[in-house]
Design a protein around this motif. Structure first.
Motif, PDB file in Angstrom:
ATOM      1  N   CYS A  32       4.156  -0.221   6.405  1.00  0.00           N
ATOM      2  CA  CYS A  32       2.972  -0.994   6.992  1.00  0.00           C
ATOM      3  C   CYS A  32       3.392  -2.480   6.798  1.00  0.00           C
ATOM      4  CB  CYS A  32       1.839  -0.904   5.758  1.00  0.00           C
ATOM      5  SG  CYS A  32       0.534  -1.979   5.718  1.00  0.00           S
ATOM      6  N   HIS A  90      -5.487  -5.574   1.460  1.00  0.00           N
ATOM      7  CA  HIS A  90      -5.873  -4.799   2.736  1.00  0.00           C
ATOM      8  C   HIS A  90      -5.921  -3.302   1.945  1.00  0.00           C
ATOM      9  CE1 HIS A  90      -1.605  -4.049   2.539  1.00  0.00           C
ATOM     10  NE2 HIS A  90      -1.707  -2.776   3.328  1.00  0.00           N
ATOM     11  N   CYS A 143       0.908  -1.068   0.071  1.00  0.00           N
ATOM     12  CA  CYS A 143       0.038   0.215  -0.077  1.00  0.00           C
ATOM     13  C   CYS A 143       0.871   1.155  -0.164  1.00  0.00           C
ATOM     14  CB  CYS A 143      -1.031   0.076   1.317  1.00  0.00           C
ATOM     15  SG  CYS A 143      -0.089   0.178   2.907  1.00  0.00           S
ATOM     16  N   THR A 154       1.427  -5.340   7.021  1.00  0.00           N
ATOM     17  CA  THR A 154       0.312  -6.016   6.290  1.00  0.00           C
ATOM     18  C   THR A 154       0.765  -6.712   4.844  1.00  0.00           C
ATOM     19  OG1 THR A 154      -1.302  -4.857   7.505  1.00  0.00           O
ATOM     20  CG2 THR A 154      -2.159  -6.388   5.893  1.00  0.00           C
TER      21      THR A 154
HETATM   22 ZN   LIG Z   1      -0.441  -1.600   3.837  1.00  0.00          ZN
END
Ligand SMILES: [Zn+2]
Length: 205
Positions: free
Chosen positions: A39, A45, A34, A41
């Motif tokens: 981040c 997401h 992202c 993750t």
């Molecule tokens: Zn992310």
């Protein structure tokens, strides 16, 4: 390039039917990136932290986002519809029995779009194969690419005039199939399937 345009066109089409879309992290080398530095993750997401406020219906803003990159297309739930997610063979069977839009995230996350506002029926609560996505959650929508293949429609919304399914029918049918699955030789329907971190933060019923 072609992929980015496909995603943009899908986002635009959902928004045209009042389905709020959210840009999802981009799949790159088997993980999702992202725009947030650091981040952690790596699964699918939203690309923005404040994703629910970013949920889009405006064609110009959608054009802006998807002109920049091939973001995934996520649908915010709890607005025009809720989604019952059912993992495994029970999900596949349910897709053949209910009337309503159904998407699958390969290989075995089946997502049933249904009218909102109902709680999970008692037989479905606590079942690890079942997740109800309502306000505060989202699903990956076709044709978002995942490491296991693109999300696709099993029953497309346009074949049903964009009408979500009746939630009581979907849930009752799911409960019946889950009961029957207990008697199947392998209990794959009871597999735990964790991928949607946001859903896990949604209120549990
Ligand atoms: Zn992310």
């Amino acid at each position: 390039m072609f992929q980015r345009l496909r995603l943009q066109r899908a986002a635009r089409r959902y928004a045209d039917h009042d389905w709020p879309v959210v840009p999802g992290a981009r799949l790159s080398g088997g993980r999702f990136d992202c725009d947030q530095i650091g981040c952690p993750t790596v699964t699918c997401h939203p690309a923005v932290p404040d994703w629910e406020r970013e949920a889009l219906l405006d064609p110009d803003r959608i054009a802006d986002w998807w002109q920049r990159a091939g973001y995934g297309v996520l649908l915010a739930t709890g607005h025009t519809f809720d989604v019952l997610e059912v993992a495994g063979p029970v999900g596949r069977r349910l897709a053949g029995e209910v009337r309503g839009p159904v998407a699958v995230a390969p290989p075995h996350r089946w997502m049933f779009l249904m009218r909102g506002g109902t709680d999970l029926l008692p037989p479905l609560t606590g079942n690890s194969a079942v997740v109800l996505h309502r306000a505060g959650s989202w699903i990956p929508a076709p044709p978002t690419p995942l490491p296991t293949g693109a999300v696709r429609w099993v029953t497309s919304p346009c074949s049903l005039d964009w009408e979500p399914a009746d939630p009581a029918t979907v849930q009752r049918t799911a409960a019946r199939l889950l009961r029957a699955a207990m008697r199947w030789p392998d209990h794959k329907s009871r597999q735990v399937w964790h991928v949607n971190r946001t859903a896990r933060r949604a209120p549990a019923e």
